[in-house]
Design a protein around this motif. Structure first.
Motif, PDB file in Angstrom:
ATOM      1  N   GLY A 101       0.793  -1.230   0.000  1.00  0.00           N
ATOM      2  CA  GLY A 101       0.000   0.000   0.000  1.00  0.00           C
ATOM      3  C   GLY A 101       0.819   1.271   0.000  1.00  0.00           C
ATOM      4  N   VAL A 102       2.112   1.171  -0.265  1.00  0.00           N
ATOM      5  CA  VAL A 102       2.975   2.367  -0.294  1.00  0.00           C
ATOM      6  C   VAL A 102       3.147   2.774  -1.760  1.00  0.00           C
ATOM      7  CG1 VAL A 102       5.242   3.311   0.299  1.00  0.00           C
ATOM      8  CG2 VAL A 102       4.153   1.639   1.813  1.00  0.00           C
ATOM      9  N   SER A 103       2.513   3.875  -2.134  1.00  0.00           N
ATOM     10  CA  SER A 103       2.441   4.196  -3.564  1.00  0.00           C
ATOM     11  C   SER A 103       3.791   4.561  -4.185  1.00  0.00           C
ATOM     12  CB  SER A 103       1.438   5.322  -3.794  1.00  0.00           C
ATOM     13  OG  SER A 103       1.814   6.466  -3.088  1.00  0.00           O
ATOM     14  N   HIS A 104       4.760   5.002  -3.377  1.00  0.00           N
ATOM     15  CA  HIS A 104       6.045   5.351  -3.998  1.00  0.00           C
ATOM     16  C   HIS A 104       7.046   4.183  -3.957  1.00  0.00           C
ATOM     17  CE1 HIS A 104       7.049   6.428   0.198  1.00  0.00           C
ATOM     18  NE2 HIS A 104       8.305   6.332  -0.133  1.00  0.00           N
ATOM     19  N   ALA A 105       6.546   3.000  -3.583  1.00  0.00           N
ATOM     20  CA  ALA A 105       7.398   1.810  -3.642  1.00  0.00           C
ATOM     21  C   ALA A 105       7.075   1.059  -4.933  1.00  0.00           C
ATOM     22  CB  ALA A 105       7.153   0.920  -2.427  1.00  0.00           C
ATOM     23  N   GLN A 184       6.012   8.799  -7.398  1.00  0.00           N
ATOM     24  CA  GLN A 184       6.719   9.819  -6.617  1.00  0.00           C
ATOM     25  C   GLN A 184       6.192   9.868  -5.176  1.00  0.00           C
ATOM     26  OE1 GLN A 184       9.448  10.954  -8.167  1.00  0.00           O
ATOM     27  NE2 GLN A 184       8.608   9.557  -9.703  1.00  0.00           N
ATOM     28  N   VAL A 185       7.056  10.329  -4.320  1.00  0.00           N
ATOM     29  CA  VAL A 185       6.742  10.400  -2.890  1.00  0.00           C
ATOM     30  C   VAL A 185       5.643  11.424  -2.638  1.00  0.00           C
ATOM     31  CG1 VAL A 185       7.694  11.056  -0.639  1.00  0.00           C
ATOM     32  CG2 VAL A 185       9.093   9.790  -2.262  1.00  0.00           C
ATOM     33  N   MET A 186       4.722  11.089  -1.760  1.00  0.00           N
ATOM     34  CA  MET A 186       3.703  12.047  -1.328  1.00  0.00           C
ATOM     35  C   MET A 186       3.507  11.885   0.180  1.00  0.00           C
ATOM     36  SD  MET A 186       0.319  10.215  -2.862  1.00  0.00           S
ATOM     37  CE  MET A 186       1.005   9.396  -4.298  1.00  0.00           C
ATOM     38  N   THR A 187       2.867  12.852   0.785  1.00  0.00           N
ATOM     39  CA  THR A 187       2.681  12.808   2.238  1.00  0.00           C
ATOM     40  C   THR A 187       1.980  11.517   2.659  1.00  0.00           C
ATOM     41  OG1 THR A 187       2.585  15.203   2.269  1.00  0.00           O
ATOM     42  CG2 THR A 187       1.703  14.075   4.195  1.00  0.00           C
ATOM     43  N   TYR A 188       0.963  11.121   1.906  1.00  0.00           N
ATOM     44  CA  TYR A 188       0.197   9.915   2.219  1.00  0.00           C
ATOM     45  C   TYR A 188       1.087   8.670   2.212  1.00  0.00           C
ATOM     46  CZ  TYR A 188      -2.808   5.911   1.154  1.00  0.00           C
ATOM     47  OH  TYR A 188      -3.398   4.675   1.141  1.00  0.00           O
ATOM     48  N   LYS A 191       3.475   8.439   5.107  1.00  0.00           N
ATOM     49  CA  LYS A 191       2.769   8.031   6.340  1.00  0.00           C
ATOM     50  C   LYS A 191       2.492   6.532   6.336  1.00  0.00           C
ATOM     51  CE  LYS A 191       1.064  12.086   8.387  1.00  0.00           C
ATOM     52  NZ  LYS A 191       0.159  12.627   9.356  1.00  0.00           N
ATOM     53  N   ASP A 219      -0.184   6.784  12.561  1.00  0.00           N
ATOM     54  CA  ASP A 219       0.310   8.026  13.129  1.00  0.00           C
ATOM     55  C   ASP A 219       0.612   7.936  14.632  1.00  0.00           C
ATOM     56  OD1 ASP A 219       1.138  10.426  12.302  1.00  0.00           O
ATOM     57  OD2 ASP A 219      -0.815  11.394  12.232  1.00  0.00           O
ATOM     58  N   ASN A 251       2.267   6.392  20.717  1.00  0.00           N
ATOM     59  CA  ASN A 251       1.700   7.310  21.706  1.00  0.00           C
ATOM     60  C   ASN A 251       0.305   6.895  22.175  1.00  0.00           C
ATOM     61  OD1 ASN A 251       0.180   8.210  19.492  1.00  0.00           O
ATOM     62  ND2 ASN A 251       1.760   9.721  18.985  1.00  0.00           N
TER      63      ASN A 251
ATOM     64  N   MET B  88      -3.868   3.064  -2.188  1.00  0.00           N
ATOM     65  CA  MET B  88      -2.696   3.236  -3.029  1.00  0.00           C
ATOM     66  C   MET B  88      -3.061   3.547  -4.481  1.00  0.00           C
ATOM     67  SD  MET B  88       0.524   0.732  -3.648  1.00  0.00           S
ATOM     68  CE  MET B  88      -0.221  -0.257  -4.918  1.00  0.00           C
ATOM     69  N   ARG B  92      -1.990   6.892  -6.499  1.00  0.00           N
ATOM     70  CA  ARG B  92      -1.188   6.855  -7.729  1.00  0.00           C
ATOM     71  C   ARG B  92      -1.923   7.539  -8.889  1.00  0.00           C
ATOM     72  NH1 ARG B  92       1.744   0.901  -7.807  1.00  0.00           N
ATOM     73  NH2 ARG B  92       3.471   1.495  -6.464  1.00  0.00           N
ATOM     74  N   MET B  95      -1.699  11.251  -8.340  1.00  0.00           N
ATOM     75  CA  MET B  95      -0.318  11.703  -8.575  1.00  0.00           C
ATOM     76  C   MET B  95      -0.024  11.698 -10.075  1.00  0.00           C
ATOM     77  SD  MET B  95       1.597  12.690  -6.193  1.00  0.00           S
ATOM     78  CE  MET B  95       3.260  13.284  -5.976  1.00  0.00           C
ATOM     79  N   ASP B 101       0.347  17.153  -4.027  1.00  0.00           N
ATOM     80  CA  ASP B 101       0.496  16.229  -2.897  1.00  0.00           C
ATOM     81  C   ASP B 101      -0.865  15.623  -2.566  1.00  0.00           C
ATOM     82  OD1 ASP B 101       1.630  14.741  -0.853  1.00  0.00           O
ATOM     83  OD2 ASP B 101       2.677  16.422   0.044  1.00  0.00           O
ATOM     84  N   PHE B 102      -0.824  14.580  -1.789  1.00  0.00           N
ATOM     85  CA  PHE B 102      -2.016  13.786  -1.484  1.00  0.00           C
ATOM     86  C   PHE B 102      -1.922  13.404  -0.018  1.00  0.00           C
ATOM     87  CE2 PHE B 102      -4.347   9.828  -1.227  1.00  0.00           C
ATOM     88  CZ  PHE B 102      -5.333   9.882  -2.206  1.00  0.00           C
ATOM     89  N   ILE B 103      -3.007  13.638   0.724  1.00  0.00           N
ATOM     90  CA  ILE B 103      -2.952  13.346   2.161  1.00  0.00           C
ATOM     91  C   ILE B 103      -4.266  12.704   2.604  1.00  0.00           C
ATOM     92  CG2 ILE B 103      -3.625  15.726   2.769  1.00  0.00           C
ATOM     93  CD1 ILE B 103      -1.769  15.476   5.218  1.00  0.00           C
ATOM     94  N   ALA B 104      -4.148  11.731   3.498  1.00  0.00           N
ATOM     95  CA  ALA B 104      -5.347  11.010   3.962  1.00  0.00           C
ATOM     96  C   ALA B 104      -5.916  11.676   5.210  1.00  0.00           C
ATOM     97  CB  ALA B 104      -4.987   9.564   4.262  1.00  0.00           C
TER      98      ALA B 104
END
Lengths: 265, 139
Positions: A101-105, A184-188, A191, A219, A251, B88, B92, B95, B101-104
């Motif tokens: 589930g890691v889109s930049h992998a 490409q890397v994104m914040t999502y 995380k 998180d 945490n 994912m 993608r 992107m 950028d994309f954030i959940a």
């Protein structure tokens, strides 16, 4: 930049392509060489760690199986942690099975194709037979370890057959694909990777003293699923909370323990 | 002092705009909030924004359609997608279509502020707001 995870149906193919891609892109190569460090950090034998990525404990070897799962979690934790640094090419650490589930992998599978040297020596049939056996073993291992079949090509973002594409062209294809925006890397995705890394670290800590544990992280908040008999339920929850709470980055801990009729776990 | 960044915030859940608007204003941006994607697109046709922060799943027009419209009419605008349905494949796809950028969801307001500062830098108008200036100011 993306993380490139390379796996192949033959170890030497995997190593060769990964080294060339890392060199071409100027990325750090993550390979089984890190086992020595993982071993030192977790007081484990590096040779045993390498073996854990190959051998599947027998169904009835309960104790061996617990140790195996713990060792795999230690490897996962370290690999995922290092991947957070970015600009990584990874091989030989089975990351294609747990970086999910890691889109930049970007996951690449290399098929070795027919071995020309073996063909010249009349050994092609034997090489093919050996590869079929190896594939069967890898399928069995990956299913037992992660519930995923690593020989299923639909799991990969890019599949290259070296029987048809030369290794240098394969390297060019991989580096070209790695530049696609989709990878490409994104914040999502960062995380997602950080969550996987934390889950693996917590799992490794818990599996030192218990079995049948599943960990999900988001998180810094960690949800842990386990099993215990009714009598041990409360003490197990307390123990899990105590151990997981000490892991760096955690945490909040939530524990769900289901009834287990097996008194061993 | 440079002109403040103009941000359009689009989310069909009113609480999102209500919470994020002051959080983004805190780093010196001028923010307009919309809940209806059609009205947001009409507004973007009238005025050019530096940054668009948009949800993906919305009635009438989804975030990817809004992105498509923005790319055709205001290619300079940096688009940041926020979604409660992050997967994912969707990440993608977004992107690949050119989001910045994309954030959940859920995320901390500080996460979005960091992305906006990054977008400002990419736009060539870096904003001088060191992290400690606004950290831990939100619940």
């Amino acid at each position: 930049m993306p993380i490139i995870i390379i796996s192949a149906d033959a170890r030497e193919t995997e190593e060769g392509i990964a080294e060339k891609v890392a060199e071409a892109m100027g990325y750090t190569l993550l390979s089984p060489e890190i086992m020595a460090e993982i071993g030192t950090k977790n007081h484990l034998d590096p040779e045993q760690l390498c073996n854990e990525l190959e051998a599947t404990p027998h169904l009835f070897q309960k104790l061996l199986s617990c140790q195996w799962r713990h060792d795999l979690a230690c490897i996962e934790g370290e690999v995922l942690e290092r991947m957070l640094a970015d600009n990584i090419v990874c091989q030989g650490l089975c990351a294609h099975l747990y970086v999910l589930g890691v889109s930049h992998a970007m996951k690449v599978r290399i098929l070795s194709g027919d071995d020309r040297a073996a063909a010249n020596q009349g050994l092609l049939e034997k090489t093919k037979r050996d590869r079929v056996v190896q594939c069967r073993q890898r399928k069995k291992w990956s299913m037992a370890a992660y519930g995923n079949d690593e020989t299923d090509l639909s799991r990969y973002d890019l599949v290259i057959n070296l029987g048809q594409i030369d290794p240098d062209e394969a390297v060019k294809t991989i580096t070209h694909a790695a530049a696609f925006r989709k990878f490409q890397v994104m914040t999502y995705s960062i995380k997602c990777l950080a969550n996987l890394a934390l889950s693996a670290r917590v799992t490794a800590v818990l599996l030192e003293t218990m079995s049948d544990i599943r960990v999900e992280s988001n998180d810094g908040s960690v949800v842990i699923f386990g099993k215990a008999s009714n009598r041990n339920k409360l003490s197990k929850i307390t123990k899990i909370k105590e151990l997981a709470g000490k892991v760096k980055g955690v945490n909040f801990v939530e524990v769900h323990v289901k009834r287990n009729i097996n008194p061993i776990s | 002092m440079s002109k403040p960044l103009e941000v359009l915030l689009l989310d069909d859940e009113p609480i999102v705009g209500k919470r994020l608007k002051p959080a983004i204003e805190k780093i010196g941006c001028v923010v307009e909030v919309f809940e209806d994607p059609i009205k947001a697109v009409e507004r973007m046709d009238q005025k050019s924004f530096d940054i668009l922060v948009t949800d993906i799943r919305m009635e009438g027009m989804d975030g990817l359609q809004v992105l498509d419209h923005v790319q055709k009419n205001s290619p300079r605008t940096k688009v940041i997608m926020i979604t409660g349905y992050a997967k994912m494949d969707l990440a993608r796809e977004a992107m690949g279509q050119g989001v910045f950028d994309f954030i959940a969801k859920p995320f901390r307001p500080d996460d979005l502020r960091k992305i906006i500062l990054k977008a400002a830098k990419a736009l060539g108008v870096p904003m001088d707001f060191p992290s400690q200036d606004y950290e831990s100011t939100e619940p």
